[in-house]
Design a protein around this motif. Structure first.
Motif, PDB file in Angstrom:
ATOM      1  N   SER A  47      -0.683  31.638 -21.721  1.00 16.18           N
ATOM      2  CA  SER A  47      -1.086  31.092 -23.601  1.00 16.18           C
ATOM      3  C   SER A  47      -0.144  30.108 -23.241  1.00 16.18           C
ATOM      4  N   ARG A  48      -0.277  28.764 -21.994  1.00 22.81           N
ATOM      5  CA  ARG A  48       0.610  27.402 -22.927  1.00 22.81           C
ATOM      6  C   ARG A  48       1.317  27.379 -23.819  1.00 22.81           C
ATOM      7  N   ALA A  49       0.296  27.922 -25.132  1.00 19.99           N
ATOM      8  CA  ALA A  49       1.017  27.623 -26.611  1.00 19.99           C
ATOM      9  C   ALA A  49       2.255  28.561 -26.795  1.00 19.99           C
ATOM     10  N   GLU A  50       2.386  29.509 -25.764  1.00 19.34           N
ATOM     11  CA  GLU A  50       3.674  30.246 -25.716  1.00 19.34           C
ATOM     12  C   GLU A  50       4.412  30.844 -24.821  1.00 19.34           C
ATOM     13  N   VAL A  51       4.420  30.153 -23.737  1.00 17.37           N
ATOM     14  CA  VAL A  51       5.006  30.842 -22.345  1.00 17.37           C
ATOM     15  C   VAL A  51       6.134  30.253 -22.606  1.00 17.37           C
ATOM     16  N   GLU A  52       6.147  29.397 -23.341  1.00 12.39           N
ATOM     17  CA  GLU A  52       7.846  28.751 -23.198  1.00 12.39           C
ATOM     18  C   GLU A  52       8.980  29.429 -24.243  1.00 12.39           C
ATOM     19  N   GLU A  53       8.369  30.128 -25.172  1.00  9.93           N
ATOM     20  CA  GLU A  53       9.553  30.448 -26.335  1.00  9.93           C
ATOM     21  C   GLU A  53       9.388  31.979 -25.965  1.00  9.93           C
ATOM     22  N   MET A  54       8.473  32.334 -25.307  1.00  5.58           N
ATOM     23  CA  MET A  54       8.285  34.012 -24.527  1.00  5.58           C
ATOM     24  C   MET A  54       9.442  33.818 -23.709  1.00  5.58           C
ATOM     25  N   ILE A  55       9.877  32.927 -22.402  1.00  9.50           N
ATOM     26  CA  ILE A  55      10.547  32.894 -21.763  1.00  9.50           C
ATOM     27  C   ILE A  55      11.740  32.530 -21.815  1.00  9.50           C
ATOM     28  N   ALA A  56      12.639  32.334 -23.535  1.00  6.49           N
ATOM     29  CA  ALA A  56      13.475  32.321 -23.809  1.00  6.49           C
ATOM     30  C   ALA A  56      14.004  33.631 -24.868  1.00  6.49           C
ATOM     31  N   MET A  57      13.194  34.740 -24.309  1.00  8.03           N
ATOM     32  CA  MET A  57      13.252  35.777 -25.104  1.00  8.03           C
ATOM     33  C   MET A  57      13.514  36.625 -23.455  1.00  8.03           C
ATOM     34  N   ALA A  58      12.781  36.347 -22.207  1.00 11.14           N
ATOM     35  CA  ALA A  58      12.589  37.443 -20.852  1.00 11.14           C
ATOM     36  C   ALA A  58      14.423  37.339 -19.915  1.00 11.14           C
ATOM     37  N   GLY A  59      14.045  38.037 -19.274  1.00  9.45           N
ATOM     38  CA  GLY A  59      15.559  38.402 -18.138  1.00  9.45           C
ATOM     39  C   GLY A  59      15.005  37.768 -16.641  1.00  9.45           C
ATOM     40  N   ALA A  60      13.191  37.838 -16.420  1.00  7.11           N
ATOM     41  CA  ALA A  60      13.149  37.413 -15.568  1.00  7.11           C
ATOM     42  C   ALA A  60      11.002  37.191 -15.740  1.00  7.11           C
ATOM     43  N   LEU A  61      11.019  36.228 -14.430  1.00  3.87           N
ATOM     44  CA  LEU A  61       9.324  35.767 -15.311  1.00  3.87           C
ATOM     45  C   LEU A  61       8.902  35.969 -13.127  1.00  3.87           C
ATOM     46  N   VAL A  62       7.864  36.516 -13.715  1.00  2.51           N
ATOM     47  CA  VAL A  62       6.556  36.774 -12.956  1.00  2.51           C
ATOM     48  C   VAL A  62       5.624  36.073 -13.015  1.00  2.51           C
ATOM     49  N   LEU A  63       5.275  35.592 -11.567  1.00 10.15           N
ATOM     50  CA  LEU A  63       3.679  34.469 -11.197  1.00 10.15           C
ATOM     51  C   LEU A  63       2.874  35.212 -10.790  1.00 10.15           C
ATOM     52  N   ASN A  64       1.994  35.904 -11.020  1.00 11.90           N
ATOM     53  CA  ASN A  64       1.301  36.539 -10.146  1.00 11.90           C
ATOM     54  C   ASN A  64      -0.722  35.993  -9.823  1.00 11.90           C
ATOM     55  N   ILE A  65      -0.789  35.179  -8.563  1.00 11.55           N
ATOM     56  CA  ILE A  65      -2.646  34.880  -9.003  1.00 11.55           C
ATOM     57  C   ILE A  65      -3.368  35.261  -8.345  1.00 11.55           C
ATOM     58  N   GLY A  66      -3.690  36.152  -8.644  1.00 17.38           N
ATOM     59  CA  GLY A  66      -4.576  37.417  -7.972  1.00 17.38           C
ATOM     60  C   GLY A  66      -5.976  37.454  -8.610  1.00 17.38           C
ATOM     61  N   THR A  67      -6.179  36.717  -9.751  1.00 21.00           N
ATOM     62  CA  THR A  67      -7.317  36.246 -10.780  1.00 21.00           C
ATOM     63  C   THR A  67      -7.016  34.654 -11.112  1.00 21.00           C
ATOM     64  N   LEU A  68      -7.368  33.692 -10.559  1.00 23.98           N
ATOM     65  CA  LEU A  68      -7.250  32.631 -10.228  1.00 23.98           C
ATOM     66  C   LEU A  68      -7.909  32.344 -11.072  1.00 23.98           C
ATOM     67  N   GLN A  69      -7.479  31.154 -12.417  1.00 23.46           N
ATOM     68  CA  GLN A  69      -7.714  30.000 -12.855  1.00 23.46           C
ATOM     69  C   GLN A  69      -7.120  28.154 -13.102  1.00 23.46           C
ATOM     70  N   GLN A  70      -7.151  26.911 -12.805  1.00 27.39           N
ATOM     71  CA  GLN A  70      -6.298  26.268 -12.793  1.00 27.39           C
ATOM     72  C   GLN A  70      -5.374  25.846 -13.956  1.00 27.39           C
ATOM     73  N   ASP A  71      -6.215  26.155 -15.438  1.00 28.46           N
ATOM     74  CA  ASP A  71      -5.531  26.454 -16.338  1.00 28.46           C
ATOM     75  C   ASP A  71      -4.123  27.142 -16.067  1.00 28.46           C
ATOM     76  N   TRP A  72      -4.481  28.359 -15.263  1.00 22.03           N
ATOM     77  CA  TRP A  72      -3.495  29.340 -15.329  1.00 22.03           C
ATOM     78  C   TRP A  72      -1.859  28.542 -14.350  1.00 22.03           C
ATOM     79  N   VAL A  73      -2.369  27.444 -12.984  1.00 21.92           N
ATOM     80  CA  VAL A  73      -1.023  27.092 -12.355  1.00 21.92           C
ATOM     81  C   VAL A  73      -0.655  26.648 -13.217  1.00 21.92           C
TER      82      VAL A  73
END
Length: 268
Positions: A47-73
């Motif tokens: 969700s766009r509403a939480e990804v930046e906050e979640m990143i603040a706690m993460a050690g790495a980010l994985v982006l996987n385009i398998g089931t793609l939608q424009q808003d996910w991009v």
């Protein structure tokens, strides 16, 4: 590399880095289970509403385009920029790139919108990022991992300033100057949905605990992952039970099982 692999795995198992996955709907469950088996902590938040906050706690980010939608991009780019700002690695899995214009354009947009630490896929997916005439059949590689493709991967790593990791019979991991080849792994891995996506997540976990050595970390992740598949095939040669055995080995493989069978070589 044996010692590096063991040390990185131990750091994953003891520190349990949080791996933020914006991944496809088909593999969310298997990716989470694979990360848990290795010792990392998975989170699936898109969700766009939480990804930046979640990143603040993460050690790495994985982006996987398998089931793609424009808003996910758009969300992936937002998360990638937040990861860049925090200095944590971003692993991009361009699933099916080259199969459609939408997928290929999406990969280009993500790579233009944020800095990628690791590009991980099969040969046709990875090369589709930089070659318009590459076509992908579904999410399976349509190209053998030839020396010409290894050379192209090196060029791409240099031009994109990232690690390029190409899965194949002998995996290729390069920073553009050095090339590691990994011979571990089993053909049956291609008969279980999500095992390739899981590798991208495990590579992210290894990068999270080796921030100054992404090339070695990704190589270690490939070798460990493939070695666990080599061990699992000794338990079962059928996809369902093979996958269970594979998860078990990701969880339990130790020094003896790992060092006795790693197949890593360095070129260039």
């Amino acid at each position: 590399m044996d010692t590096f692999t063991l040390d990185a795995l131990e750091r994953v198992r003891t520190s349990a880095p949080l791996i933020h996955n914006i991944t496809n709907l088909v593999v969310m469950n298997s990716t989470a289970n694979i990360l848990l088996a290795v010792g990392a902590s998975p989170v699936m938040a898109h969700s766009r509403a939480e990804v930046e906050e979640m990143i603040a706690m993460a050690g790495a980010l994985v982006l996987n385009i398998g089931t793609l939608q424009q808003d996910w991009v758009d969300t992936m780019i937002l998360a990638g920029r937040a990861a860049n700002a925090r200095g944590i690695p971003v692993i991009l899995d361009p699933v099916g790139a080259g199969a459609t214009r939408f997928r290929t354009r999406a990969v280009h947009a993500i790579m233009a919108g944020c800095a990628i630490s690791v590009l991980r896929g099969n040969a046709s997916e990875v090369l589709a990022v930089g070659a318009a005439d590459i076509r992908t059949k579904g999410v399976d590689s349509s190209l053998a991992l030839s020396e010409e493709i290894v050379a192209a991967a090196k060029d791409m790593a240099l031009s994109r300033n990232c690690i390029v990791a190409v899965s194949g019979e002998r995996d290729c991991i390069t920073d553009g100057k050095r090339v590691f080849r990994v011979g571990n792994g089993q053909p049956l891995m291609t008969r279980v949905t999500g095992i390739g996506c899981g590798l991208s997540a495990v590579a992210a976990a290894f990068c999270a605990v080796a921030p100054d050595a992404f090339l070695e970390a990704v190589t270690a992740a490939f070798a460990f992952y493939g070695r666990c598949a080599d061990l699992a095939i000794g338990v079962s040669d059928r996809p369902g039970s093979f996958y269970i055995a594979f998860l078990d080995w990701l969880y339990s493989a130790g020094k003896n099982e790992i060092t006795q069978g790693l197949k890593i070589s360095m070129e260039g």
